[in-house]
Design a protein around this motif. Structure first.
Motif, short mmCIF file in Angstrom:
data_model
loop_
_atom_site.label_atom_id
_atom_site.label_comp_id
_atom_site.label_asym_id
_atom_site.label_seq_id
_atom_site.Cartn_x
_atom_site.Cartn_y
_atom_site.Cartn_z
N LEU A 12 37.86 -44.63 45.23
CA LEU A 12 39.29 -44.61 45.47
C LEU A 12 40.43 -44.87 44.78
O LEU A 12 40.39 -46.11 44.97
N PRO A 13 40.14 -44.60 44.37
CA PRO A 13 41.30 -45.21 42.68
C PRO A 13 42.55 -45.65 43.18
O PRO A 13 43.22 -45.05 44.47
N SER A 14 43.26 -46.98 42.96
CA SER A 14 44.62 -47.17 43.32
C SER A 14 45.33 -46.48 42.83
O SER A 14 45.54 -45.40 41.89
N TRP A 15 47.09 -46.24 44.11
CA TRP A 15 47.82 -44.93 43.43
C TRP A 15 48.69 -46.14 42.64
O TRP A 15 49.37 -45.02 41.69
N CYS A 16 49.64 -46.84 43.12
CA CYS A 16 50.29 -47.19 42.64
C CYS A 16 51.68 -46.71 42.49
O CYS A 16 52.80 -47.12 41.88
N GLY A 17 51.66 -46.06 43.31
CA GLY A 17 53.14 -45.70 43.22
C GLY A 17 54.07 -46.35 43.53
O GLY A 17 55.21 -45.84 43.96
N TYR A 18 54.54 -47.17 44.06
CA TYR A 18 55.43 -48.14 45.14
C TYR A 18 56.24 -48.50 43.40
O TYR A 18 57.29 -49.23 43.75
N THR A 19 55.92 -48.15 42.82
CA THR A 19 56.55 -48.17 41.33
C THR A 19 57.83 -48.14 40.97
O THR A 19 59.24 -48.37 40.92
N ASN A 20 57.50 -47.08 41.53
CA ASN A 20 58.99 -45.55 41.54
C ASN A 20 59.36 -45.43 40.34
O ASN A 20 60.47 -45.48 39.96
N GLN A 21 58.81 -45.60 38.91
CA GLN A 21 59.47 -45.42 37.34
C GLN A 21 58.45 -44.10 36.85
O GLN A 21 57.46 -44.04 37.44
N THR A 22 59.33 -43.82 36.46
CA THR A 22 58.58 -43.30 35.11
C THR A 22 59.12 -43.31 34.13
O THR A 22 60.12 -43.68 33.68
N TYR A 23 58.12 -43.03 32.52
CA TYR A 23 58.43 -43.00 31.44
C TYR A 23 59.53 -42.75 31.02
O TYR A 23 60.30 -41.50 30.70
#
Length: 439
Positions: free
Chosen positions: A217-228
């Motif tokens: 169950l990999p971590s998702w870490c979508g809380y960054t709300n950033q992209t490259y």
């Protein structure tokens, strides 16, 4: 067109039958929801599973990041968390602006919960068995120090054991580890529980000592709300340990760069940004890894932001670990300053042909390095030496970096669909076994 109309017609019939069964045959309720949820197109996610009554998860974890990630991922699905964090590390307190969550807890503290005197288990149960908040809890989740779930066994609720570091942390001695193994095997046999890890290394590690096939169950870490968004020059180095090796790495890279008259700007993240924002690191050209651990939350954060990542080849990392103990943090004994060349317990009988993961031997290091995160995610660029890294970074054009980022983004979209489907299945399974009947 005819095919589409027929498909819609059949879908409407299926929904009507499902609704009829839902109201007429209550025991089928959760099975119908689960089957229907699995057929819904993943593109419409997030799907709220619990709309009228949330599923409640209690967590008392030693690292705020895995809890933060899981909360961010599951709360939109109708999950509520009772977060009584035990994380009191000063470096992790500043971003949270507090380290006081644990002070509301009875019986356990950051000092006594790690190794957990077993006499505290019945005391904790007595302190909370009639607690109003505890009565709303459907499951307990344990991440960083997964063995803490032994504390919650008397409550007879579902256990989500999701290891984000070696599962024996807090139970490293032979006696405690052996007892924890027996309990973990027992927990895994209960279908209302989940035994998992957020990385392949720990999946294989758990199997090595227990024979249990943990769920990935990999971590998702979508809380960054950033992209490259490469708007600043230079590459960052993700590195935290072994200062002696770090100095050697930097000097070799700098000398090679001077000899070849290269223009690569390579800087250490924490020197550039002592307390960085996610937008800071997403703004650079890419991130170079000199790993100190087999899996770290920052890897997931950066990968989900679609930042081009550069890591040593498996052969080079194994060489560095053997020669310089670069990843000594992967062994829990080494973290606590104990220099042993074998595990405190024997492997599960089914795993005896596999080398001991806590050995320094060439065979062991070369075998186990393949399970590190860096080699199990696509579109990571590998360097075979420091000199090779210099040539790779020098040759990276903006077009190539953006192409890598787009490929990572495409993978992340599919990974998110798969992960959300898996979590939905887990939550519905927990709901079926809970006397609180979240819905």
């Amino acid at each position: 067109m005819v095919f589409r109309k027929t498909r819609r017609f059949l879908m409407l019939i299926a929904i009507n039958i499902a609704l009829l069964a839902f109201f007429i045959v209550p025991p089928l309720k959760w099975r119908i929801i689960e089957r229907f949820a699995e057929t819904v197109e993943a593109d419409i996610l997030p799907l709220t599973v619990f709309k009228t009554k949330p599923l409640v998860i209690w967590t008392s974890d030693f690292h705020f990041a895995p809890t933060k990630d899981t909360r961010n991922y599951l709360e939109p699905m109708g999950v509520r968390f009772v977060d009584t964090s035990l994380d009191d590390q000063p470096t992790r307190c500043k971003p949270r602006k507090s380290c006081d969550e644990w002070k509301s807890l009875k019986v356990i503290t950051p000092k006594n919960a790690l190794t957990l005197d077993r006499r505290l288990i019945p005391r904790f149960y007595e302190a909370y068995k009639d607690d109003a908040v505890m009565k709303t809890v459907d499951a307990f989740a344990c991440f960083h120090v997964s063995s803490l779930c032994e504390l919650f066994e008397p409550f007879n609720r579902s256990l989500i054991i999701l290891a984000t570091i070696r599962y024996e942390l807090g139970r490293q001695d032979n006696r405690s580890w052996t007892t924890w193994n027996r309990n973990l095997i027992k927990y895994a046999s209960n279908p209302s529980n989940v035994v998992a890890a957020n990385n392949l290394y720990d999946v294989e590690y758990i199997k090595y000592f227990t024979g249990v096939q943990a769920l990935l169950l990999p971590s998702w870490c979508g809380y960054t709300n950033q992209t490259y968004n490469p708007s600043r020059p230079g590459f960052l180095i993700a590195y935290k340990r072994n200062q002696k090796f770090l100095n050697r790495f930097l000097k070799t890279f700098t000398d090679n760069c001077k000899k070849s008259n290269c223009s690569v700007n390579l800087m250490f993240t924490r020197k550039k940004y002592p307390y960085y924002k996610y937008s800071d690191i997403a703004a650079h050209q890419g991130i170079v890894y000199v790993p100190y651990q087999v899996s770290v939350m920052s890897f997931f954060e950066q990968y989900r932001m679609n930042i081009p990542l550069f890591a040593p080849s498996k052969e080079l990392l194994a060489e560095w670990d053997i020669k310089y103990e670069l990843m000594s943090s992967r062994r829990m004994d080494a973290v606590f300053g104990i220099n042993t060349n074998r595990s405190a317990i024997d492997p599960h009988p089914s795993q005896r042909s596999i080398p001991d993961p806590n050995s320094f031997s060439n065979e062991s290091v070369h075998y186990w390095v393949q399970f590190c995160d860096y080699y199990n995610y696509p579109h990571v660029t590998y360097y075979r030496s420091i000199d090779d890294l210099q040539h790779i970074l020098q040759s990276m054009t903006s077009k190539r970096l953006l192409s890598i980022s787009e490929q990572m983004k495409a993978f992340n979209i599919q990974e998110n669909k798969r992960l959300r489907k898996t979590w939905r299945h887990i939550l519905l399974k927990i709901a079926r076994s809970s006397s609180n009947h979240p819905s």
